[in-house]
Design an enzyme around this catalytic site. Structure first.
Site, PDB file in Angstrom:
ATOM      1  N   SER A 201      -7.854  21.413  29.703  1.00 57.00           N
ATOM      2  CA  SER A 201      -7.960  22.668  28.954  1.00 57.00           C
ATOM      3  C   SER A 201      -8.938  23.578  29.674  1.00 57.00           C
ATOM      4  CB  SER A 201      -8.465  22.386  27.541  1.00 57.00           C
ATOM      5  OG  SER A 201      -8.860  23.577  26.881  1.00 57.00           O
TER       6      SER A 201
ATOM      7  N   TYR B 267     -14.045  17.703  21.750  1.00 62.13           N
ATOM      8  CA  TYR B 267     -12.812  18.108  22.445  1.00 62.13           C
ATOM      9  C   TYR B 267     -13.114  18.528  23.885  1.00 62.13           C
ATOM     10  CZ  TYR B 267      -8.416  20.611  23.308  1.00 62.13           C
ATOM     11  OH  TYR B 267      -7.222  21.040  23.836  1.00 62.13           O
TER      12      TYR B 267
END
Length: 248
Positions: A143, A156
């Site tokens: 990401s 995350y």
């Protein structure tokens, strides 16, 4: 460009019931691959996608990628059903938000287990058959938050940054066996995961993207398919970042 770059190949895409995973499964199947659509507790969506791809050999397979035994059984099932896995796309991920000072340890553990350990386990079990064949492609999904971080997403972000380091280590380890490992680190993409988070999915966040819009899942799938294709033979440990200019 050939419309069938993956003819005769078997692909396993994790977290493929929706979003980027589903778009990747569609793209790979459209170009000739037999796709195993991994999901966890989303049988209706996974089976619907397999039905949509009827005629390509696509099929659904349920497994929690954070559990070693489940991953081993999934890989064995895919190989018995379709043959040795040529392409692995590690897309499965979960997301929750919490201030780090209040983040429960079990929530930290669960996000790391799915988003990072799950990538390791799938690579481990699939590489076991790729290495003796001296062939294979692995594309891991990170990401843009691995580079920037974001408040209330420490777990995350840590997991997605870990995917980068893991992928680079595996790229060096596996390239002598002809197995190429690369990464796609997307920006904000219009998926159910993003749309379920009003903190991120709002006009202000969209306006901050230089391209002026969210990424479409099919656009991220295109980057994944490129790295999975013979056209990317000289990419080893590379990171593609389709993010609309948000991180340059």
């Amino acid at each position: 460009m050939s419309p069938a770059r993956f003819t005769g190949q078997v692909a396993l895409v994790t977290g493929a019931a929706t979003g980027i995973g589903a778009a990747t499964a569609r793209a790979l199947a459209r170009e000739g691959a037999v796709v195993a659509i991994n999901h966890w507790r989303r049988p209706e969506q996974a089976e619907a996608l397999a039905a949509e791809l009827s005629g390509t050999g696509a099929f659904a397979v349920e497994a929690d990628v954070s559990a070693a035994a489940a991953v081993g059984e999934m890989v064995e099932h895919v190989e018995k059903t379709a043959g040795p896995i040529d392409l692995l796309v590690n897309n499965a991920a979960i997301l929750s938000r919490a201030d780090s000072a209040e983040l429960a340890e079990d929530e930290w553990d669960r996000v790391l287990a799915v988003n990072l350990t799950g990538v390791f386990l799938c690579c481990k079990y699939v590489a076991r058959s790729m290495i003796p064949r001296r062939s294979g492609r692995i594309v891991n999904i990170s990401s843009d938050l691995a580079f920037t971080g974001e408040a209330r997403l420490a777990h995350y972000c840590a997991a997605k940054a870990g995917v980068l380091g893991l992928s680079k280590a595996l790229a060096r380890e596996l390239i002598p066996y002809g197995v190429r490992v690369n990464v796609v680190a997307p920006g904000m993409t219009e998926t159910p995961m993003l749309m379920a988070n009003p903190v991120a999915y709002n006009p202000g966040r969209q306006a901050a993207i230089p391209a002026g819009r969210w990424a479409r899942p099919a656009e991220i799938a295109a980057s994944i398919c490129f790295l999975a294709s013979p056209e990317a033979d000289y990419y080893v440990g590379a990171v593609l970042c389709p993010n609309g200019g948000l991180v340059i």
